[in-house]
Design an enzyme around this catalytic site. Structure first.
Site: not given
Length: 431
Positions: A247, A288-289, A291, A327, A359-360, A388
């Site tokens: 977190g 548990e970091p 990012r 993301r 192509c989206e 990520y």
């Protein structure tokens, strides 16, 4: 560029008009390795680790890096060498951790869906603990322990039903979440665990979500977790650790208010444990970091391919896409964008959509983003891409995987090559 939301960073700043990572001009990296490419600052990773380590200095602790954030072996080995542990959610992540030099006794296996063969492999590798999240999983772990003829260390991940006040996709501590056991269920199975010759309850754990904007929900959750830990010990559990989850936030740039410093979250953890009277010298704190350790350490370099007007919208088409950084498309996430050549302070800002070539219609980096005039061939850095990015990338549209470069001071080195065409069909059977 005062109207552009760009987080301040000592690791990514303009030097003599050119954006640099530490003391290496990003233009030189783009020239050598082409774009798109991920670039990581080793110094930023070290600094982030130190800040969390210092915030938890009030007690014995293990920082178990969440490998899902960025599993590059050079990043992992850097953290392992500092005494960091690893939080894994698959056997593939365990294999990466072991390859990078994490001792098995500093590896914790989390996750809601462990296959039996994964549990066997983790037990045979001698990792520290399996964190159990449902009753059927507990059955499997116990049967594996019986099969191996020895006890297995487990942690119970509970769901404290605390609102983390974060994005719903990264909130994990509410009652309706798939993660963890409700505390009444966890308490109901304590006698079974404590009486089993095949299970050793070494930890209790929770994780309420990522990107916590305030330490208050964390303190509340840790007090709940601490009270559960105390009840476990009153029933005879010899707890070795209390796992407070992750977190720890990082700034992406769009935040209305700055996140509190790491020390504020360390204080919240300490206060929660003190309130529950479980802050003890023989109980280790695990966090548990993910990012927070690597997110702001990375940028994604990209080149402007074309610009065009489409009705009232101005598009900047770049060679990075949702295949490299999903993301924005997945979460609507914000990533700051910086030209590699420093704009003048009075540069006019134009609202643009920065989009990729995939192509989206959902393939975009930013929408309605005010940027100084950028033109075909210009280079851009997409900030906050250290977490990520590479882990959620794909080869959709048969796009090769980008290279990764690690910078240490004035030196840069390639830590993953750009994938070649053979990667596009590797593993396929063609006759």
């Amino acid at each position: 560029m005062s109207n552009i939301h760009i987080p301040e960073s000592p690791w990514f700043s303009y030097r003599d008009g050119a954006l640099a990572c530490d003391r290496v001009a990003l233009e030189s990296i783009a020239s050598e390795f082409d774009t798109p490419a991920f670039v990581y600052s080793g110094a930023a990773i070290d600094d982030a680790y130190r800040s969390i380590d210092e915030a938890l200095s009030f007690a014995p602790h293990l920082i178990a890096y969440a490998i899902k954030a960025n599993g590059n072996l050079a990043v992992l080995s850097r953290l392992a060498s500092q005494g960091c542990g690893a939080d894994i959610v698959s056997i593939g992540e365990m294999q990466r951790a072991l390859k990078a030099g994490f001792p098995p006794e500093r590896i914790i296996y989390s996750g809601v869906g462990k296959r039996r063969e994964e549990i066997v492999a983790a037990a045979q590798a001698g990792i520290r603990a399996l964190h159990v999240e449902n009753l059927q999983e507990l059955d499997v772990v116990e049967s594996v322990a019986l099969e191996l003829g020895r006890s297995l260390a487990i942690g119970l991940r509970v769901n404290p039903d605390v609102d983390a006040q974060t994005h719903p996709y990264i909130a994990t501590g509410l009652r309706e979440s798939k993660f963890g056991l409700s505390i009444p269920v966890a308490e109901s199975i304590l006698p079974r665990i404590l009486n089993s010759p095949h299970l050793e309850l070494e930890a209790v754990a929770c994780h309420i979500g990522s990107q916590l904007a305030s330490p208050k929900p964390l303190r509340e959750a840790i007090e709940i977790l601490g009270n559960f830990a105390k009840r476990c010990m009153e029933q005879g559990a010899r707890l070795r650790a209390i796992d407070v989850g992750g977190g720890w936030p990082m700034h992406y740039g769009q935040e209305e208010d700055p996140y509190p410093p790491a020390q504020a979250f360390g204080d919240a953890i300490r206060q929660g444990l003190e309130s529950a009277d479980v802050l003890r010298p023989d109980i280790e704190i695990i966090t548990e970091p993910g990012r927070a350790l690597v997110g702001d350490a990375g940028v994604l370099l990209t080149r402007v391919l074309y610009t065009k007007m489409q009705g009232e919208r101005r598009f900047v088409i770049v060679d990075a896409a949702m295949t490299e950084l999903i993301r924005p498309a997945l979460y609507g996430a914000y990533h700051a964008i910086m030209p590699l050549r420093e704009p003048s302070p009075d540069a006019e800002l134009v609202s643009v959509d920065v989009v990729g070539p995939v192509c989206e219609s959902g393939d975009f980096v930013a929408k309605d983003r005010p940027l100084p005039d950028v033109r075909q061939g210009d280079l851009l850095a997409i900030r906050g891409a250290g977490a990520y990015g590479r882990e959620m990338q794909s080869m959709y549209n048969a796009r090769p995987l980008p290279p990764e470069v690690l910078v240490d001071g004035s030196r840069s080195r390639l830590v993953r090559r750009r994938s070649g065409p053979e990667a596009l069909w590797q593993g396929e059977i063609f006759e």
